[in-house]
Design a protein around this motif. Structure first.
Motif, PDB file in Angstrom:
ATOM      1  N   PRO A 145     -56.675 -17.007  21.021  1.00 54.17           N
ATOM      2  CA  PRO A 145     -56.023 -15.944  21.793  1.00 54.17           C
ATOM      3  C   PRO A 145     -56.066 -14.617  21.043  1.00 54.17           C
ATOM      4  CG  PRO A 145     -54.699 -17.944  21.814  1.00 54.17           C
ATOM      5  CD  PRO A 145     -55.801 -18.183  20.836  1.00 54.17           C
TER       6      PRO A 145
ATOM      7  N   SER B  86     -54.022 -12.319  20.936  1.00 51.23           N
ATOM      8  CA  SER B  86     -52.727 -11.924  20.374  1.00 51.23           C
ATOM      9  C   SER B  86     -52.404 -12.637  19.060  1.00 51.23           C
ATOM     10  CB  SER B  86     -51.617 -12.208  21.388  1.00 51.23           C
ATOM     11  OG  SER B  86     -51.579 -13.596  21.705  1.00 51.23           O
ATOM     12  N   THR B  87     -53.212 -13.626  18.694  1.00 49.88           N
ATOM     13  CA  THR B  87     -52.970 -14.372  17.450  1.00 49.88           C
ATOM     14  C   THR B  87     -53.103 -13.456  16.244  1.00 49.88           C
ATOM     15  OG1 THR B  87     -53.821 -16.419  18.419  1.00 49.88           O
ATOM     16  CG2 THR B  87     -53.767 -16.298  16.021  1.00 49.88           C
TER      17      THR B  87
ATOM     18  N   ASP C 135     -47.462 -15.063  17.323  1.00 53.23           N
ATOM     19  CA  ASP C 135     -48.137 -16.320  16.991  1.00 53.23           C
ATOM     20  C   ASP C 135     -48.956 -16.085  15.735  1.00 53.23           C
ATOM     21  OD1 ASP C 135     -47.253 -18.022  19.048  1.00 53.23           O
ATOM     22  OD2 ASP C 135     -48.599 -17.047  20.463  1.00 53.23           O
TER      23      ASP C 135
END
Length: 309
Positions: free
Chosen positions: A78, A80-81, A35
């Motif tokens: 998030p 994980s971005t 992402d």
């Protein structure tokens, strides 16, 4: 009995075909997708073109752009971005929260970073420099103006810290850095003093010194003294300096593509794009009696030099 035997004989190959088809489908699916979120204070045509180009380059990732005003606090994104900042206001927003995701900062100069960050770089942030590397600019001078030995450098309070690095790069090449502080850009005397003692002028990417208001005085003085100005960027070459190295959108996309293929924990804290081009101004070269810069050839020679240990 014969039909059943034929069916039994044909079944294994069919099963293998199905297995091979399934394996091919599994191999064609990306192992993971990222992402990637880009943001900036303003959403213009240039920003959208860059975002679209990155999305086309990374079709397996989820690439989106959200204006800065539409984002929550960095820590609310998030973890994980993979965050890409396209301007200084978005960096100011990111710096307010140490818990934000891993972040790549584009279009920031050494001077701008020092003004905001001092001499350090916060955790989980990587700075991709927009100004040309000083060593590369010095090698450009050595390539297109091999007789030049005294490199005149205008500097101000904000850019003085770059002088030490310049001297370190210049000394092994037998070049002398001739510095001149220029606090009052309406006063031409520092310019004239520097021009009398230099073979070429190297422009630093300092907007207090090199801007539309100072361009006319700088360039006319350069022509009057027949003294070439190299740098500070591609925009100034168009305005009337002799040449500069620079990185365009294609070069930046190549850098991002490589970085995004790796885990963010391995991203460098600071990075100059290894891909670059050379821009020369033929009219300026003619007016100074200098051979026109062969942009592609010079860029290739500089790049080859950077590959050597």
């Amino acid at each position: 009995m014969g039909d059943q035997s034929r069916t039994t004989l044909l079944s294994p190959p069919r099963r293998w075909q199905r297995c091979l088809l399934l394996l091919c489908l599994l191999l064609s699916v990306p192992a993971w997708s990222a992402d990637i979120l880009l943001t900036a204070a303003e959403d213009g045509a240039g920003v959208q073109a860059f975002v679209q180009a990155l999305a086309l380059q990374r079709p397996d990732d989820h690439v989106t752009f959200t204006p800065l005003t539409g984002l929550p606090a960095p820590s609310q994104l998030p973890a994980s971005t993979r965050l890409i900042l396209l301007d200084l206001p978005s960096l100011d927003w990111r710096l307010q929260d140490a818990q934000g995701p891993w972040t790549l900062v584009l279009r920031i100069s050494r001077l701008q970073a020092r003004q905001r960050l001092g001499q350090g770089v916060p955790a989980k942030i990587s700075l991709l420099w927009s100004d040309p590397p000083l060593e590369r600019q010095l090698r450009l001078i050595a390539t297109i103006l091999p007789q030049a030995r005294r490199i005149g450098v205008l500097y101000g309070a904000d850019s003085e810290f770059l002088l030490r690095e310049l001297r370190q790069y210049a000394a092994p090449r037998g070049l002398e850095i001739v510095p001149q502080r220029w606090d009052d850009t309406n006063d031409s005397r520092p310019l004239l003093h520097l021009f009398r003692n230099s073979d070429v002028l190297l422009g630093l990417d300092d907007p207090q010194l090199y801007n539309p208001k100072t361009a006319k005085n700088l360039l006319l003085s350069s022509y009057a003294r027949q003294l070439p100005l190299v740098g500070p960027n591609a925009g100034f070459v168009k305005a009337g300096s002799l040449a500069s190295t620079y990185s365009d959108q294609t070069n930046w996309l190549a850098v991002l593509d490589r970085l995004l293929d790796h885990p963010p924990a391995g991203w460098p804290r600071t990075l100059y794009p290894e891909h670059f081009k050379v821009m020369g101004n033929p009219q300026v070269a003619r007016s100074l009696g200098i051979e026109q810069v062969d942009e592609a050839n010079v860029a290739a020679r500089l790049a080859e030099g950077e590959k050597r240990p």
